[in-house]
Design an enzyme around this catalytic site. Structure first.
Site, PDB file in Angstrom:
ATOM      1  CB  THR A 166      -0.960   0.024   1.204  1.00 16.29           C
ATOM      2  OG1 THR A 166      -0.225  -0.184   2.403  1.00 16.29           O
ATOM      3  CG2 THR A 166      -2.030  -1.039   1.059  1.00 16.29           C
ATOM      4  CE  LYS A 192       0.426  -3.425   3.091  1.00 19.02           C
ATOM      5  NZ  LYS A 192      -0.371  -2.514   4.001  1.00 19.02           N
ATOM      6  CB  THR A 203      -2.212  -2.423   7.669  1.00 20.64           C
ATOM      7  OG1 THR A 203      -3.336  -1.763   8.138  1.00 20.64           O
ATOM      8  CG2 THR A 203      -2.609  -3.009   6.321  1.00 20.64           C
ATOM      9  CD  GLU A 290       1.699   4.877   6.446  1.00 27.71           C
ATOM     10  OE1 GLU A 290       0.937   4.433   5.575  1.00 27.71           O
ATOM     11  OE2 GLU A 290       1.306   5.456   7.472  1.00 27.71           O
ATOM     12  CG  ASN A 420      -0.670   8.119   7.843  1.00 28.92           C
ATOM     13  OD1 ASN A 420      -1.347   7.255   7.292  1.00 28.92           O
ATOM     14  ND2 ASN A 420       0.570   7.925   8.254  1.00 28.92           N
ATOM     15  CB  THR A 425      -9.079  13.415   0.075  1.00 27.49           C
ATOM     16  OG1 THR A 425      -7.902  13.713   0.811  1.00 27.49           O
ATOM     17  CG2 THR A 425     -10.259  13.363   0.998  1.00 27.49           C
TER      18      THR A 425
END
Lengths: 425, 425
Positions: A166, A192, A203, A290, A420, A425
């Site tokens: 992702t 992942k 996740t 991230e 994040n 959007t």
């Protein structure tokens, strides 16, 4: 006995496994978003799953399909988690399994011994945005296409690893081998991670294949132990995802005597190698957290038991202030001690000490018996250098017993916020 | 009955209190870093303290001095927390109390009725960097200077509020009044927050004065209840500090009948007003959280009890992913549901629902009975607008009972990382 390899081969290295990965159109970006792993025979199978109470539909279905301890394929999509989607989501997850079984029946590969599998032989996983229905038409077409492209080679490994990403910046893969009674046993995995990474779990998806011959119950226990020592001791952002799972399929093709119990040298050797493989994948996940620029390792020692050591370590790796200090290379060690202080464990500062740096590598003691040590200019400079490494190590001794654990975390950067603050959007 | 006032008066508004604040030279920036609050008579006193196990030296000393339920002065420094400083830190905290008692004895103000106080009548608090010794010479000179400048006016209130700030952008002050049997009772407080703000508590200091006449045990219970409903239900970054405390001094000068028990209308009215005052200060703390641009309110309803409602709310306000979504004005509500999911409470998604926006103000239901609602274009636009407000409201109903709680959090911004990646250096 076991040796981790850095080569590019992964999940199709163990005998009996095929894989493919491609774009089916879930992600607006057009990046790969669908992966398939298929074995040429029924496999012993085991899984560990998020402890979230709001689990995604694929977990409901995969847990059910795992009850018999057997599976033959895994289908995974990225870009949409199929979570918080109610009954419709569960129907979609089941439909993905049925698509795979149907398409495999229509496209039997000559190299595969037996692909007449039932939908319940298929496990399913999804990762991505929460609360949106899956685009089932695209996924259906994607599965049909993937089945015709299954391969056993570097490309197949890489395609599958990429298709489950992702916000990951790099695909994550590892493999390992061990020898049991003269036979080579292969293990390999892809994973992942990136965001929503927390113990129990983030996740985080991991798919492991092996040609070991092992009974489902023994395989489950080996995986549970391996996950506890790896995926359950990392945190990127403490937000446990509803989608996490680690699955392992064992084809039994290696030809050694079947491991049917959780005792004995063969079981131990297999379980240890699986643990190393999972740790390798876990490290890759944290390293690619991230926005992460550094990894930090928290060694908690002299705890009364592993449970309290885990609580202290988790408080430290989750603290945004510790994570920011690591980001800035700032030796603000008070944040580590005080994070331990709010972990809920009845610590006594007068018995605690904190060393920064790898214990084998001229580490610096900054806090001893509840009091700061006095460091000279040279030591301060060395401390600064230790804090600016790609991997920072904190060793906190609690002075309460003999238990120890190791956790991994990553720094908190502006980039994490950028990633994040604007994801849907 | 009680009315919160937005005026600039604070801790010297209640009858009997004097304050001062100034720079003594702890902070390299030269900003104010030492505050003193003194009453003209012995006061009933109460405090609530961090539940951290690595508490700072000032807390050890203040807790001891509070045992008699009485105090007459509070001395506070910012810029250095005097925490993780061992026995030397405790000596320094005690020395600060003694300095205050000695200097007050030598500089008695004519307006004060009785300033012959003992060191044990002085409470002490410190906030700032952890693990460094206090510059006691500067603090000693600072106390001597502050004692000569004690005042009862807006300037004194403002000076004290400014001198306790660390990374706060704005001073925090509030006051309230109530009437008991025809007599006006004043309450006022100053607070500091910004980072290391988490329940139980953050680097959060609050100093409250009142001229209510109330017994120490009743005052303690009123403060404990007020803190539980305010300071213990906010989080900026979940890192519970070793330095937090809220203290209240009650001079008894208001002239009503003494409140000696924790029952009765007078106690209730006082306790409610104190709670409102603390909530006001708590809101100001969250609003000025490090790097914060928005506040969000989490209403958990239909929980089985307050304890489980608190666990769910805390998971949500602490989630970096929820905080980033609020920062980006991103209606990524799956993060709220899944944060609840990992709170440890045995939730059943099929009974849960989530509304975004103030319930009285055309809120939008995004999740009902475990399933996303379908929103039309107009509703999506309204949802986007609700997420971009200065204050965002999430209402999560658990479907398990009748208990509800309200928590406050703030967004996570790049600025938070900037502030915290480079704090000591």
């Amino acid at each position: 006995m076991a040796k981790l390899k850095a080569s590019k081969r992964s999940i199709t290295d163990p005998v009996g496994f095929y894989a493919a990965g491609a774009t089916c159109g879930i992600k607006a970006s057009g990046l790969p978003d669908l992966a398939l792993i298929v074995a040429d025979r029924p496999c012993a199978a085991a899984g560990v799953f998020t402890r979230s109470r709001t689990i995604g539909a694929p977990l409901v279905v995969s847990k059910r399909h795992l009850r018999a301890g057997q599976a033959q394929a895994v289908v995974v999509n990225s870009g949409n988690a199929n979570a918080s989607t109610g009954k419709a989501g569960e129907r979609d997850a089941k439909a993905m399994c049925k698509h795979v079984a149907d398409e495999l029946a229509h496209n039997m590969l000559t190299t595969m011994r037996d692909v007449s599998l039932k939908p319940s032989d298929v496990l399913v996983a999804s990762t991505g945005i929460i609360g949106h229905p899956l685009p089932m038409d695209r996924i259906g077409r994607g599965i049909a296409s993937l089945v015709t492209r299954l391969g056993r080679n570097e490309q197949a490994d890489a395609d599958a690893a990429r298709a489950i990403m992702t916000t990951d910046l790099a695909p994550k893969a590892a493999h390992a081998r061990l020898t049991l009674a003269g036979k080579t046993v292969r293990l390999a995995g892809i994973a992942k991670g990136s965001g929503m990474i927390a113990p129990n779990m983030g996740t985080m998806l991991a798919f492991i294949t092996t040609d070991a011959d092992i009974a489902p119950a023994a395989l489950q226990q080996a995986l549970t132990g391996a996950a506890d020592a790896s995926f359950n001791r990392i945190s990127v952002d403490q937000h446990t995802s509803p989608s996490d799972m680690a699955l392992v399929l064992a084809s039994g093709a290696a030809g050694h005597d079947r491991i049917s119990r959780t005792t004995g040298d063969d079981y131990r050797a297999f379980a240890d190698t699986l643990t190393e493989l999972c740790r390798n994948l876990a490290y890759q996940i944290v390293q690619d957290g991230e926005g992460a620029t550094r990894v930090f390792r928290v060694n908690i020692t002299h705890a009364r038991n592993e449970r309290e050591a885990d609580r202290v370590a988790k408080a430290i790796v989750d603290s945004p202030l510790v994570k920011c200090a690591v980001h800035g290379g700032d030796p603000n060690w008070g944040r580590i001690v005080t994070a331990a202080g709010y972990s809920g464990v009845a610590l006594q500062p007068a018995k605690m000490s904190l060393l920064i740096g790898d214990p084998d590598d001229k580490s610096i003691c900054v806090y001893r018996a509840g009091t700061p040590t006095s460091l000279n200019g040279n030591e301060m400079r060395r401390l600064g250098a230790l804090m600016r490494r790609r991997e920072v190590v904190f060793n906190l001794a609690l002075g309460r017993g003999e238990a120890s654990v190791q956790w991994l975390g990553c720094d908190l950067s502006r980039q994490y916020v950028t990633i994040n603050a604007d994801y849907t959007t």
